[in-house]
Every structure is written in structure tokens, then in C-alpha cells.
Design a protein around this motif. Structure first.
Motif, PDB file in Angstrom:
ATOM      1  N   GLY B  77      38.340  37.415  47.820  1.00 18.02           N
ATOM      2  CA  GLY B  77      38.878  38.640  47.241  1.00 18.02           C
ATOM      3  C   GLY B  77      40.316  38.992  47.626  1.00 18.02           C
ATOM      4  N   ALA B  78      40.984  38.149  48.425  1.00 17.66           N
ATOM      5  CA  ALA B  78      42.392  38.414  48.733  1.00 17.66           C
ATOM      6  C   ALA B  78      43.234  38.171  47.474  1.00 17.66           C
ATOM      7  N   ASP B  79      44.399  38.813  47.414  1.00 19.59           N
ATOM      8  CA  ASP B  79      45.236  38.697  46.211  1.00 19.59           C
ATOM      9  C   ASP B  79      46.258  37.578  46.314  1.00 19.59           C
ATOM     10  N   GLU B  80      46.694  37.311  47.539  1.00 16.83           N
ATOM     11  CA  GLU B  80      47.748  36.322  47.735  1.00 16.83           C
ATOM     12  C   GLU B  80      47.589  35.719  49.126  1.00 16.83           C
ATOM     13  N   VAL B 194      35.627  31.359  42.726  1.00 15.11           N
ATOM     14  CA  VAL B 194      36.304  30.149  43.223  1.00 15.11           C
ATOM     15  C   VAL B 194      37.296  29.643  42.168  1.00 15.11           C
ATOM     16  N   MET B 195      36.858  29.614  40.916  1.00 17.29           N
ATOM     17  CA  MET B 195      37.745  29.124  39.862  1.00 17.29           C
ATOM     18  C   MET B 195      38.917  30.091  39.664  1.00 17.29           C
ATOM     19  N   GLY B 196      38.629  31.387  39.820  1.00 16.52           N
ATOM     20  CA  GLY B 196      39.681  32.410  39.678  1.00 16.52           C
ATOM     21  C   GLY B 196      40.740  32.286  40.767  1.00 16.52           C
ATOM     22  N   ALA B 197      40.313  31.832  41.955  1.00 17.53           N
ATOM     23  CA  ALA B 197      41.247  31.725  43.085  1.00 17.53           C
ATOM     24  C   ALA B 197      42.321  30.672  42.823  1.00 17.53           C
ATOM     25  N   LYS B 198      42.005  29.765  41.891  1.00 16.86           N
ATOM     26  CA  LYS B 198      42.952  28.698  41.564  1.00 16.86           C
ATOM     27  C   LYS B 198      44.267  29.258  41.017  1.00 16.86           C
ATOM     28  N   SER B 199      44.149  30.375  40.307  1.00 14.92           N
ATOM     29  CA  SER B 199      45.356  30.917  39.669  1.00 14.92           C
ATOM     30  C   SER B 199      46.057  31.977  40.525  1.00 14.92           C
ATOM     31  N   LYS B 200      45.541  32.241  41.729  1.00 11.95           N
ATOM     32  CA  LYS B 200      46.241  33.179  42.618  1.00 11.95           C
ATOM     33  C   LYS B 200      47.319  32.428  43.417  1.00 11.95           C
ATOM     34  N   THR B 201      48.316  33.169  43.873  1.00  8.56           N
ATOM     35  CA  THR B 201      49.452  32.534  44.561  1.00  8.56           C
ATOM     36  C   THR B 201      49.098  32.143  45.990  1.00  8.56           C
ATOM     37  N   LEU B 202      49.313  30.872  46.296  1.00 10.38           N
ATOM     38  CA  LEU B 202      49.158  30.402  47.669  1.00 10.38           C
ATOM     39  C   LEU B 202      50.466  29.688  48.034  1.00 10.38           C
TER      40      LEU B 202
END
Lengths: 406, 262
Positions: B77-80, B194-202
Motif C-alpha cells: 500500500g505504499a505510494d512510492e 502486486v500487479m498494481g505495484a508494478k506501475s508505482k515509482t521505485l
């Protein structure tokens, strides 16, 4: 070629492992095996929330759009958690294998009615092909459908169907094969048509479930159809082409049963290793005796080989659907190899582990005997018995002139 | 509100075994996990964010493979997420680690709260959180179990003490170091998440991104050094005397005498 899992695949495996450790520990698998079907719906609903049922259904149809390789990894983890392949693994494999195929060929009406709720674990979808007169011989069925205006009228009997009680309790229905015309004498698989039949259709009468040797959490039963009327929109694919669609559904479900069985073997060996390292006899841990240690390492080697075969098969399955670079029959040969090998290996592992434990292994104090009873189902028949897999492999190796059914 | 959660990837200590010969920890083949205290802190940050709104940025210093732990944070649930990774950071002790984290926090700009786990299960120092607060010159609260109230200017926490609990109020920005609770069930990310986390900024930041090249980075910036990691020698199997007390006492005395202990 790359054997490295992606970050997402690793996380998905971790989520599935964690979810099952919390919601379906071995004690609960034992409880469900003892109590019998129908099983509590919190498990399919939880799996629905987690997103692991029918993950391969496209996103635009409400699924996750996962590739088969990732769904295979999920199946492996669920088999690890549910070594009876009944409490969760069977449900996922049946729902995903047949649910995906249903979704591919069904109308929007059936999708809304059955697929979307099944994706959430709210309804049961499965396969009803076996009849009293023939199971392995898929084309030897007698049920019929006759067209009456915009409707079809179905008559016949289906037996050894997974999840009949669950479907009755939760709602849902089945992929049902019937004859829509007399087939040519040399091609009994022709003129078979597939329909989606809701379990609560008028004229459909379920039988009492069987008392099986294992995988007791999931019911097996049958139903009779007397003038069951369903609209043409429930037809799955083209009229007369049901055999090919059915074989596609079997491929999809068999892949996941194979993968789940690899997970079962993994769990059996892990639990077995714990025991043989701790338990001492004649002053030494059991693990020090070659008679036991060598059996363990042989099983381990076979498990890793089977896992590699399973992963390759899943990869081929993705190619089949993504770019057609593998033909269905190429993939079917590999799927049959793992559907034969993986449950058989799990059975052998459970058998060996029970010998390591002796009387304890034969009792309900440990998980081995319920795994042994459970995986036997997939050796003898569920989703096609071992001999059927051998016929498929033989057909691809020797050619269609050497099949026993011609 | 802007929340920063500091996390660390650690070896799964439930899987760790000790080499009996050398007494050192066998790390090979041991899976890595998100430090459980940090996971608790992140879950608490998500719970608070659901009420206050805002943004959660996860910060970690570690080798490139620590990216996996950050991806999990994004799925939870983190954003970045930002991974501080550079050869120059290798060999950092707790001071150099907190120095590096502090530079990243400053670079991030405005923040209201920093969430840390009380300690990491590998080093167990419990120093990085407090040192980071010192580096940033902000108030800190340790042994925090939960956030009870929060508004634009202050936070009230429930904090464990030897004898019970304290309710403590602090102005913002502040740093909180969280313990975990026995009933805690970490959020398990779904396939969708999990799939949604792919498009968050890392992102990955190195020393060039943080600046202050002569600062306390890595081995050179570390006032302490670990000379050796080892486990206490294995103890032999014990003797259990299963008798009623009146018999057991005599047997115990007999045993201690026979061993020459008394």
C-alpha cells in the motif's frame, strides 16, 4: 531461456503462501478431510479476494489477465498448502481450467451469470463429461440435446462430477457435453456440443454424492437431466465442435493439477524431512539410514525434474495462447506427461513417507495418509487417469494410426 | 500528510542456522524478508493514511536485491519507494546508515512523520531510528504500539514501557519507532495489488543523488566496526528429572554430586 522468476511472480508466490499459512493450515485441511463436503465458502471467497481463481481470465472479463506460467506457480503453492488436492487446490484447478475455457467460449449472458461470480469464489463452475457408460472414453457419451426454436432440450445422465454439492449450495453450473446429432461411425467425437448448464435448471436432478477414498472436502456426485431447457446463448462454441473445446478445457485443468501435485510432493518431503531428522531408532536419527535417506533424495530429484517439466509445459501453454508458436497437440503431449507424472510422484512420496513413519504415518496424526488418499484421485481418474495420459502421449509419438480407439 | 517509512530487508531468522564449526550464521540459501517490525510500521502508516489521506514513501538502504522488499511495500500500500544503493554505502554501521537515510529524507523535502521499526531482526541494535531523529533534529518516540490521534500539528502515540503504557504527545514532524503486537496480522497483498505495484515509482539513489560526498557514508563514515559475528557455543542435551518434588530433589542432588558440581 531464463529460470529467474520476476519480482511479481515471487511476490505472488509469497502472498499465496502467507494467505494459506494463515487461513488453511494443515490442521484445517485435516478437519475438512474428516468432516467432508461441502466445504466452507470462506476459502473460495478468500481466494477470490486474493485474485488466484481463474487468474488467466482476461482483465476485460473481470479476471487478472495472468499468464499460465504464473497461474502454475499459484497452483503449486496451493498444492503445498492443501496436499489432499481437495480443500483449495482442486477448486482452483477446476475453476481456473474450466472457468477460463468457459469464459473463452461463452456468451456475455453466461459470463455475467456464472463466470464473474465464480471469479469471486461466490459460485462453482466445473466440468460434467463422464457418464455411466463412459468416462475415459469421452466420446462414448449418450446425453442428447435437441433444438426447439431458440432453446435446446437436454436429456441424459452425468456421473463422477466434482463439486456437485458445492454447486448446489453456492450456485453455479457445469460445462456439459451432449450429442446434437448422430456422429459418423468412424468419428464418434463428432457432433458433440458443449453447453453451460446451471445447477438449478429445471429438470436437473442431482444424485447423492459418493463416499470417496480421499479428497473428502470436495463432493463428487452426478445428476440427471430430464427435458432441461436452456437458451441457445448457453451454447459454448460452435455446434458439433464440443470435443475439441473439451480437450482444451482438460489441457488447462490438467496443467494446474500437475503443478499442484508438485506442491504436494514438496510438502510431503518437507514434513517427512522434519520427522526423519528428529525421530531416532537404534540410537540414530532415521535420516542417517540409507534405506530412508536415499529414498528421500530420489524423490527430491524426481520432484525437481517434474517441476522443470511443469514449468516448461506452462511456458509452452503461454506460447500456445499468446502467439500460436506451439500447437494444441504439442502442448497436450507435455500436459499429459506432467498430469501422469506429478500426481504419481506425489502418491509415491506419500507412500514412502508413510513407511518412514510406520504406524504414525498411517494414522491421522500426520498429513501423509490424507495426501496419499487425495492424490490417488488424480492418478486413477480426476481430469483423466494415467492410462488416458499415456494414450495421448503415445498418439503424439507414434501417430494417430496407433491409438487404441481406432 | 506526507509519511516516510524506513524499512530493511533482512534474512528470515526463522530459517537461519548456525555453522557448528565456525559459530557463524549461514546466510546462503536463506530467504530474505521485510523486517517484521518495519512491516508493522508500514501497516500502521497505511492505517493512518486511510484516515488522514496523504502519501507514503518507503525508504531503504541496501544492496540492489533489496528492491524486492520495496516492491512488496508498494504492493501492501505504499505510494512510492526509494532504494539507497551504492558501493559507497557498503559497510555502514548504524550511524552511517542513519546519516545516509537523513540525506535522503532531506532530499525528499516536506514530511510530517517518519515511521521506523524499533529494530531489525538481523542486527537488533534499535539504533537507526533514534539516530535518524538526531540527524534530522526532530522529536522521536520509541516503543510505539499505535498512533491514537493525529492532526496537522501533533501526534499522540501509545507507547510501551516496562510497567505498562504511556500516551505521549509530540509536535510534527517527528519520528516514531514501532514495536509489534502479538495479534498483528500483516496485510497480504492480493494479485491485483502486486500487479498494481508494478506501475508505482521505485527509484534508486546513489551517493551522487544525495550529495555531501565527504559525509559519514559507508565504512569510512562508521565510527564502529563489527569484528566478528558468532553464536554462543551449543549446549549439550539437558537432563530432565520427571519425578514428584520429594524424589526429584534427592535425584538432583545425586546427579550434581556425581558430576562433581557440588
Amino acid at each position: 531461456m531464463d529460470f529467474q522468476l520476476t519480482e511479481e511472480q515471487k511476490l505472488i508466490k509469497e502472498s499465496v503462501r502467507d494467505w494459506f499459512a494463515r487461513n488453511l493450515p494443515l490442521e484445517r485441511v485435516r478437519e475438512m478431510d474428516t468432516k467432508g463436503h461441502p466445504y466452507p465458502q470462506d476459502i473460495p471467497k478468500g481466494l477470490g479476494e486474493l485474485g488466484v481463481i481463474m487468474g488467466t481470465v482476461p482483465k476485460e472479463h473481470g479476471g487478472q489477465g495472468l499468464d499460465w506460467f504464473t497461474q502454475t506457480l499459484i497452483a503449486e503453492e496451493i498444492g503445498y498448502a492443501d496436499p489432499t488436492i481437495a480443500c483449495a487446490a482442486a477448486f482452483m484447478a477446476v475453476a481456473t481450467g474450466w472457468g477460463y475455457t468457459l469464459d473463452k467460449y461463452c456468451s456475455e449472458e453466461v459470463r455475467e451469470m456464472a463466470i464473474k461470480p465464480a471469479l469471486k469464489g461466490e459460485k462453482f463452475v466445473g466440468i460434467a463429461t463422464t457418464e455411466p457408460g463412459g468416462g475415459s472414453d469421452v466420446a462414448a457419451f449418450k446425453s442428447t440435446a435437441e433444438k426447439d426454436g431458440d432453446e435446446w432440450v437436454l436429456n441424459g445422465e452425468k456421473t463422477f462430477i466434482s463439486g456437485v454439492e458445492e454447486a448446489r449450495e453456492w450456485g453455479g453450473g457445469y460445462w456439459v457435453n451432449v450429442r446434437t446429432g448422430e456422429p459418423p461411425e468412424d468419428a464418434p467425437h463428432k457432433n458433440m456440443t458443449s453447453f453451460f448448464v446451471p445447477i438449478d435448471a429445471e429438470g436437473l436432478e442431482p444424485d447423492k454424492p459418493y463416499r470417496d477414498a480421499g479428497r473428502n472436502a470436495l463432493s463428487t456426485g452426478g445428476f440427471r437431466m430430464e427435458n432441461v431447457r436452456i437458451p441457445d446463448s448457453y451454447r459454448l462454441g460452435e455446434e458439433g465442435k464440443g470435443f475439441y473445446r473439451t480437450m482444451e478445457g482438460f489441457d488447462n485443468a490438467r496443467l494446474l493439477i500437475g503443478a499442484s501435485s508438485v506442491g504436494v510432493t514438496q510438502r510431503i518431503l518437507e514434513e517427512g524431512m522434519k520427522y526423519i531428522k528428529e525421530r531416532k531408532t537404534f540410537g540414530k536419527p532415521l535420516a542417517k539410514y540409507e534405506g530412508i535417506q536415499f529414498e528421500l533424495v530420489e524423490l527430491y530429484r524426481e520432484m525437481e525434474a517434474t517441476r522443470l517439466m511443469t514449468y516448461k509445459t506452462a511456458w509452452m501453454q503461454d506460447k500456445r495462447y499468446q502467439d500460436g508458436s506451439f500447437k494444441p497437440k504439442d502442448v497436450a503431449k507435455w500436459i499429459s506427461m506432467i498430469k501422469w507424472k506429478a500426481p504419481h510422484l506425489a502418491l509415491e512420496a506419500a507412500n514412502k513417507a508413510m513407511h518412514w513413519l510406520g504406524a504414525a504415518g498411517y494414522s491421522d496424526e500426520y498429513m501423509f495418509e490424507m495426501a496419499w488418499r487425495g492424490v490417488m484421485s488424480y492418478c486413477v481418474g480426476a481430469e483423466g487417469g494415467e492410462n488416458i495420459q499415456k494414450i495421448v502421449i503415445g498418439r503424439e509419438l507414434l501417430g494417430p494410426d496407433y491409438v487404441p480407439y481406432k | 500528510m506526507n509519511f516516510i517509512v524506513c524499512v530493511k530487508q533482512v534474512p528470515d531468522t526463522t530459517e537461519v542456522e548456525v555453522d557448528r564449526e565456525s559459530g557463524t550464521i549461514i546466510r546462503e540459501g536463506v530467504p530474505s524478508i521485510l523486517n517484521p517490525f518495519d512491516e508493522f510500521a508500514l501497516n500502521e502508516a497505511i492505517r493512518v493514511k486511510e484516515k488522514t489521506g496523504g502519501r507514503i514513501t518507503v525508504l531503504s538502504m541496501g544492496p540492489p536485491q533489496a528492491q524486492e522488499a520495496l516492491r512488496k511495500c508498494l504492493a501492501i500500500g505504499a505510494d512510492e519507494a526509494i532504494l539507497l544503493t551504492d558501493q559507497a554505502f557498503a559497510g555502514s554501521d548504524t550511524w552511517a546508515t542513519s546519516f545516509t537515510l537523513a540525506r535522503a529524507v532531506e532530499k525528499l523535502g516536506k514530511y510530517d512523520l517518519i515511521f521506523c521499526g524499533q529494530q531489525a531482526t538481523d542486527g537488533d541494535t534499535a539504533q537507526v531510528g533514534p539516530e535518524l531523529a538526531r540527524q534530522l533534529n526532530i522529536p522521536q518516540m520509541t516503543y510505539v504500539e499505535s498512533i491514537e490521534e493525529i492532526d496537522d500539528g501533533s501526534v499522540i502515540c501509545k507507547k510501551e514501557t516496562d510497567g505498562g503504557y504511556q500516551r505521549v504527545k509530540s509536535g510534527l514532524p517527528a519520528l516514531l519507532a514501532f514495536i509489534s503486537t502479538p495479534a498483528f496480522e500483516p496485510k497480504i497483498p492480493s494479485i491485483m495489488e502486486v500487479m498494481g505495484a508494478k506501475s508505482k515509482t521505485l527509484s534508486q539513489w546513489g551517493i551522487d543523488d544525495l550529495g555531501d560526498e565527504d559525509g559519514d557514508y559507508g565504512l569510512d563514515g562508521s565510527p564502529t566496526q563489527v569484528i566478528r559475528v558468532y553464536s554462543p557455543p551449543q549446549r549439550g542435551e539437558g537432563v530432565i528429572i520427571e519425578e514428584p518434588p520429594e524424589v526429584a530433589v534427592d535425584k538432583l542432588i545425586e546427579y550434581l554430586e556425581s558430576e562433581g558440581i557440588i
